[in-house]
Design an enzyme around this catalytic site. Structure first.
Site, PDB file in Angstrom:
ATOM      1  N   SER A  80      24.640  77.031   9.413  1.00 21.13           N
ATOM      2  CA  SER A  80      24.976  78.241   8.646  1.00 21.13           C
ATOM      3  C   SER A  80      23.916  78.390   7.555  1.00 21.13           C
ATOM      4  O   SER A  80      24.167  78.238   6.370  1.00 21.13           O
ATOM      5  CB  SER A  80      26.374  78.120   8.032  1.00 21.13           C
ATOM      6  OG  SER A  80      26.436  77.083   7.091  1.00 21.13           O
ATOM      7  N   GLU A  85      32.516  76.441  -2.978  1.00 23.70           N
ATOM      8  CA  GLU A  85      31.128  76.801  -2.652  1.00 23.70           C
ATOM      9  C   GLU A  85      31.085  78.090  -1.824  1.00 23.70           C
ATOM     10  O   GLU A  85      31.953  78.310  -0.970  1.00 23.70           O
ATOM     11  CB  GLU A  85      30.557  75.634  -1.852  1.00 23.70           C
ATOM     12  CG  GLU A  85      29.119  75.764  -1.403  1.00 23.70           C
ATOM     13  CD  GLU A  85      28.742  74.568  -0.523  1.00 23.70           C
ATOM     14  OE1 GLU A  85      29.322  73.466  -0.702  1.00 23.70           O
ATOM     15  OE2 GLU A  85      27.892  74.734   0.360  1.00 23.70           O
ATOM     16  N   GLN A 122      34.553  77.305   6.240  1.00 29.71           N
ATOM     17  CA  GLN A 122      33.759  76.320   6.984  1.00 29.71           C
ATOM     18  C   GLN A 122      34.150  74.866   6.690  1.00 29.71           C
ATOM     19  O   GLN A 122      34.155  74.026   7.583  1.00 29.71           O
ATOM     20  CB  GLN A 122      32.286  76.535   6.645  1.00 29.71           C
ATOM     21  CG  GLN A 122      31.309  75.636   7.365  1.00 29.71           C
ATOM     22  CD  GLN A 122      29.874  75.991   6.995  1.00 29.71           C
ATOM     23  OE1 GLN A 122      29.310  76.924   7.520  1.00 29.71           O
ATOM     24  NE2 GLN A 122      29.290  75.246   6.073  1.00 29.71           N
ATOM     25  N   GLU A 123      34.451  74.575   5.411  1.00 30.35           N
ATOM     26  CA  GLU A 123      34.673  73.171   5.041  1.00 30.35           C
ATOM     27  C   GLU A 123      35.848  73.005   4.091  1.00 30.35           C
ATOM     28  O   GLU A 123      35.922  73.693   3.070  1.00 30.35           O
ATOM     29  CB  GLU A 123      33.410  72.602   4.370  1.00 30.35           C
ATOM     30  CG  GLU A 123      32.204  72.687   5.286  1.00 30.35           C
ATOM     31  CD  GLU A 123      30.893  72.322   4.575  1.00 30.35           C
ATOM     32  OE1 GLU A 123      30.920  71.672   3.529  1.00 30.35           O
ATOM     33  OE2 GLU A 123      29.840  72.728   5.105  1.00 30.35           O
ATOM     34  N   HIS A 127      30.836  75.644  12.086  1.00 28.46           N
ATOM     35  CA  HIS A 127      30.766  74.235  12.464  1.00 28.46           C
ATOM     36  C   HIS A 127      31.835  73.840  13.483  1.00 28.46           C
ATOM     37  O   HIS A 127      31.963  72.669  13.829  1.00 28.46           O
ATOM     38  CB  HIS A 127      30.886  73.341  11.233  1.00 28.46           C
ATOM     39  CG  HIS A 127      29.724  73.471  10.292  1.00 28.46           C
ATOM     40  ND1 HIS A 127      29.716  72.935   9.032  1.00 28.46           N
ATOM     41  CD2 HIS A 127      28.525  74.070  10.455  1.00 28.46           C
ATOM     42  CE1 HIS A 127      28.557  73.214   8.436  1.00 28.46           C
ATOM     43  NE2 HIS A 127      27.824  73.919   9.286  1.00 28.46           N
ATOM     44  N   LYS A 156      19.964  71.112  -1.227  1.00 28.80           N
ATOM     45  CA  LYS A 156      19.658  70.629   0.132  1.00 28.80           C
ATOM     46  C   LYS A 156      18.138  70.548   0.245  1.00 28.80           C
ATOM     47  O   LYS A 156      17.449  71.568   0.136  1.00 28.80           O
ATOM     48  CB  LYS A 156      20.176  71.625   1.163  1.00 28.80           C
ATOM     49  CG  LYS A 156      21.696  71.685   1.308  1.00 28.80           C
ATOM     50  CD  LYS A 156      22.066  72.887   2.143  1.00 28.80           C
ATOM     51  CE  LYS A 156      23.493  72.853   2.648  1.00 28.80           C
ATOM     52  NZ  LYS A 156      23.877  74.173   3.232  1.00 28.80           N
ATOM     53  N   ASP A 196      34.196  74.973   1.032  1.00 31.42           N
ATOM     54  CA  ASP A 196      32.971  75.746   1.237  1.00 31.42           C
ATOM     55  C   ASP A 196      33.322  76.879   2.186  1.00 31.42           C
ATOM     56  O   ASP A 196      33.489  76.658   3.388  1.00 31.42           O
ATOM     57  CB  ASP A 196      31.850  74.866   1.827  1.00 31.42           C
ATOM     58  CG  ASP A 196      30.564  75.668   2.055  1.00 31.42           C
ATOM     59  OD1 ASP A 196      30.522  76.857   1.672  1.00 31.42           O
ATOM     60  OD2 ASP A 196      29.605  75.101   2.616  1.00 31.42           O
ATOM     61  N   LYS A 240      27.990  65.867  -0.829  1.00 29.19           N
ATOM     62  CA  LYS A 240      28.628  66.281   0.425  1.00 29.19           C
ATOM     63  C   LYS A 240      27.902  65.585   1.560  1.00 29.19           C
ATOM     64  O   LYS A 240      26.702  65.813   1.742  1.00 29.19           O
ATOM     65  CB  LYS A 240      28.443  67.790   0.652  1.00 29.19           C
ATOM     66  CG  LYS A 240      29.174  68.671  -0.277  1.00 29.19           C
ATOM     67  CD  LYS A 240      29.499  70.056   0.308  1.00 29.19           C
ATOM     68  CE  LYS A 240      28.505  70.681   1.245  1.00 29.19           C
ATOM     69  NZ  LYS A 240      28.940  72.011   1.719  1.00 29.19           N
ATOM     70  N   ASP A 244      25.279  78.014  -2.549  1.00 30.44           N
ATOM     71  CA  ASP A 244      24.481  77.329  -1.518  1.00 30.44           C
ATOM     72  C   ASP A 244      23.519  78.350  -0.897  1.00 30.44           C
ATOM     73  O   ASP A 244      22.362  78.459  -1.311  1.00 30.44           O
ATOM     74  CB  ASP A 244      25.432  76.713  -0.483  1.00 30.44           C
ATOM     75  CG  ASP A 244      24.733  76.165   0.749  1.00 30.44           C
ATOM     76  OD1 ASP A 244      23.499  76.039   0.726  1.00 30.44           O
ATOM     77  OD2 ASP A 244      25.411  75.861   1.761  1.00 30.44           O
ATOM     78  N   HIS A 252      24.042  67.064   2.511  1.00 24.91           N
ATOM     79  CA  HIS A 252      23.478  66.898   3.866  1.00 24.91           C
ATOM     80  C   HIS A 252      23.378  68.269   4.543  1.00 24.91           C
ATOM     81  O   HIS A 252      23.688  69.286   3.933  1.00 24.91           O
ATOM     82  CB  HIS A 252      24.395  65.979   4.679  1.00 24.91           C
ATOM     83  CG  HIS A 252      25.761  66.584   4.918  1.00 24.91           C
ATOM     84  ND1 HIS A 252      26.615  66.162   5.892  1.00 24.91           N
ATOM     85  CD2 HIS A 252      26.423  67.604   4.293  1.00 24.91           C
ATOM     86  CE1 HIS A 252      27.714  66.876   5.869  1.00 24.91           C
ATOM     87  NE2 HIS A 252      27.631  67.744   4.899  1.00 24.91           N
ATOM     88  N   ARG A 253      22.999  68.288   5.819  1.00 26.26           N
ATOM     89  CA  ARG A 253      23.100  69.487   6.654  1.00 26.26           C
ATOM     90  C   ARG A 253      24.064  69.187   7.804  1.00 26.26           C
ATOM     91  O   ARG A 253      24.364  68.023   8.087  1.00 26.26           O
ATOM     92  CB  ARG A 253      21.733  69.890   7.246  1.00 26.26           C
ATOM     93  CG  ARG A 253      20.663  70.260   6.265  1.00 26.26           C
ATOM     94  CD  ARG A 253      21.077  71.262   5.203  1.00 26.26           C
ATOM     95  NE  ARG A 253      21.550  72.550   5.680  1.00 26.26           N
ATOM     96  CZ  ARG A 253      20.900  73.711   5.561  1.00 26.26           C
ATOM     97  NH1 ARG A 253      19.716  73.722   4.969  1.00 26.26           N
ATOM     98  NH2 ARG A 253      21.426  74.847   5.978  1.00 26.26           N
ATOM     99  N   SER A 254      24.498  70.232   8.476  1.00 23.74           N
ATOM    100  CA  SER A 254      25.425  69.993   9.589  1.00 23.74           C
ATOM    101  C   SER A 254      24.731  69.288  10.759  1.00 23.74           C
ATOM    102  O   SER A 254      25.363  68.583  11.533  1.00 23.74           O
ATOM    103  CB  SER A 254      26.065  71.305  10.040  1.00 23.74           C
ATOM    104  OG  SER A 254      25.073  72.279  10.287  1.00 23.74           O
ATOM    105  N   GLU A 303      30.470  68.245  11.359  1.00 25.39           N
ATOM    106  CA  GLU A 303      30.343  67.308  10.245  1.00 25.39           C
ATOM    107  C   GLU A 303      31.417  66.223  10.293  1.00 25.39           C
ATOM    108  O   GLU A 303      31.646  65.516   9.311  1.00 25.39           O
ATOM    109  CB  GLU A 303      30.360  68.065   8.915  1.00 25.39           C
ATOM    110  CG  GLU A 303      29.129  68.973   8.795  1.00 25.39           C
ATOM    111  CD  GLU A 303      28.965  69.624   7.436  1.00 25.39           C
ATOM    112  OE1 GLU A 303      29.874  69.531   6.590  1.00 25.39           O
ATOM    113  OE2 GLU A 303      27.903  70.245   7.225  1.00 25.39           O
TER     114      GLU A 303
HETATM  115  P1  PGA Z   1      24.748  73.914   7.273  1.00 24.35           P
HETATM  116  O1  PGA Z   1      26.130  73.855   6.492  1.00 24.35           O
HETATM  117  O2  PGA Z   1      24.064  72.614   7.127  1.00 24.35           O
HETATM  118  O3  PGA Z   1      25.161  74.242   8.670  1.00 24.35           O
HETATM  119  O4  PGA Z   1      23.970  75.051   6.636  1.00 24.35           O
HETATM  120  C1  PGA Z   1      26.308  73.143   5.320  1.00 24.35           C
HETATM  121  C2  PGA Z   1      26.770  74.022   4.204  1.00 24.35           C
HETATM  122  O5  PGA Z   1      26.919  75.249   4.370  1.00 24.35           O
HETATM  123  O6  PGA Z   1      26.996  73.518   3.107  1.00 24.35           O
HETATM  124 ZN    ZN Z   2      27.528  75.583   2.165  1.00 24.22          ZN
END
Ligand code: PGA
Ligand code: ZN
Length: 424
Positions: free
Chosen positions: A43, A289, A164-165, A156, A341, A243, A392, A316, A369-371, A206
């Site tokens: 994302s 987030e 998403q999270e 994800h 990131k 998030d 994260k 983000d 991190h990243r996904s 994740e």
């Molecule tokens: P991504 O997601 O690594 O797929 O961008 C992580 C986030 O959105 O924090």
């Molecule tokens: Zn994010």
């Protein structure tokens, strides 16, 4: 004396989603030999530094990274030979200049970051100090509070959840190890609850569960139930972090949204802000987030105006670890925290510049991190080095996530009584 660079080479490896990514090897005159591997998002924000992909559909569906590998081997590497490995800023600057674009699209942020991280690790190794101490200084000793992503939705996972999270944050624990234990236990109890409700316990990118829940609220309420059943107090021992990654359910990235997975339907920024106020009133949420999309600067600002004194509002996709956007955010009071990131900006130096800007403004910053990840634990050392409050790095499953947690356990043990762990 730190060694001088004698070799830089890269290869194509696979990330945790089975997509190609870059690993860079750096060797020094004193015999030091290290490597580092680059993560990859799903994302992604549209202003992120460019991850160079080959686009050759006969390999990995166009996702190969052989061009980025060649850029390290043929273009970047030769320019670094003979340079002192501790010249991080100079080396990062050289790569930024050699690339010559604003978004690293020429050499590729994946090529540049791989070198940047491997150079940092080589210097630390050459100096015989842990990476976190090399990057953070001799008094570095704070272990971040993890935000463990235990329910995955959005980009994800293929489920009925738009957000998403959903993360569990062990903010009341006395040590990192105890905090990690409490959220890992919560993760296991959550599995039992989902199973008892006949829901899937398959996991997302994740490592969090990805069930077809009734609604986004159902995800939060089920996590609260899991926290309680694991023997912890919601909001006191373990709080909740979200998030939304709202760009992924925005129809114009600016003010219109459609939460269609859960059936919540079309919404405007004001509806999401009202929802935010309701949820923060009802649930023990401490961090939120990307509650709005990456171009919804006004929606973000209003969200922060309403909730910024109660929770961390983290940008983000809107800031993409880039001081250009963070500076605007600070001026306009768009948020009060930034997600950091490394691969969004593409060098270690620029990531640290972003952290510095947050500190100077009294904003918080969360390392992430990243996904798509690898077994590289660079991120764990980086988070400790940055002395930030929160990290994260996914769930209590999938080894690419666990590798970072295990590295933090190691660091905490190595620091012994000197280690610090606290939320605020
Ligand atoms: P991504 O997601 O690594 O797929 O961008 C992580 C986030 O959105 O924090
Ligand atoms: Zn994010």
């Amino acid at each position: 004396m730190v060694g001088k660079i004698t070799a830089v080479r890269a290869m194509e490896i696979l990330d945790s989603r089975g997509n190609p990514t870059v690993r860079v090897f750096v060797e020094l005159s004193d015999g030091t030999a290290v490597s580092s591997s680059v993560p990859s998002g799903a994302s992604t924000g549209e202003n992120e530094a460019i991850e160079l992909r080959d686009g050759d559909s006969s390999r990995y569906l166009g996702k190969g990274v052989l061009k980025a590998v060649a850029n390290v081997n043929d273009l970047i590497g030769p320019q670094l030979l003979g340079r002192s490995a501790d010249d991080q800023v100079g080396i990062d600057r050289l790569m930024i200049d050699a690339d010559g674009t604003a978004n690293k699209s020429s050499l590729g942020a994946n090529a540049i970051l791989g070198v940047s991280m491997a150079v940092a690790r080589a210097a630390a190794s050459s100096l015989h100090v842990p990476l976190y101490r090399y990057l953070g200084g001799t008094t570095t000793r704070r272990i971040p509070v993890p935000a463990m992503n235990i329910i995955n939705g959005g980009a994800h996972a293929d489920n009925s959840v738009d957000i998403q999270e959903f993360m569990a944050v062990p903010l009341g624990a006395p040590t990192f190890a105890e905090g990690l234990r409490s959220v890992a236990e919560t993760f296991h109890i959550l599995k039992k609850i989902l199973k008892s409700r006949g829901l899937s316990t398959g996991i997302g990118d994740e490592g969090g569960f990805a069930p077809n829940l009734k609604s986004n609220e159902d995800a939060i309420e089920t996590i609260i139930q899991a926290i309680e059943q694991a023997g912890y107090r919601p909001g006191i021992d373990i709080a909740i972090s979200l998030d939304s990654a709202a760009s992924s359910f925005s129809t114009d990235l600016t003010s219109s949204y459609d939460m269609k997975r859960s059936g919540s339907g079309p919404m405007k920024s004001a509806d999401l802000i009202a929802l935010g106020e309701e949820w923060v009133r009802k649930y023990p949420i401490v961090t939120w987030e990307d509650p709005l999309a990456e171009n919804d600067w006004e929606g973000f600002r209003l969200f922060t105006e309403k909730l910024g004194d109660r929770i961390d509002v983290v940008g983000d996709d809107i800031f993409v670890t880039n001081t250009h956007y963070i500076e605007r955010g600070i001026k306009e009071k768009t948020a009060n925290s930034v997600l950091i990131k490394l691969n969004q900006i593409g060098t270690v130096t620029e990531s640290i510049d972003a952290v510095r800007m947050c500190r100077d403004a009294g904003w918080r910053y969360f390392i992430s991190h990243r996904s798509g990840e690898t077994e590289d634990t660079f991120l764990a050392d980086f988070a400790v080095a940055m002395d930030g409050g929160q990290l994260k790095t996914g769930s209590a499953s999938r080894s690419e996530r666990i590798a970072k947690y295990n590295r933090l356990l190691e660091i905490e043990q190595e620091l012994g009584n000197s280690a610090l762990y606290y939320w605020r």
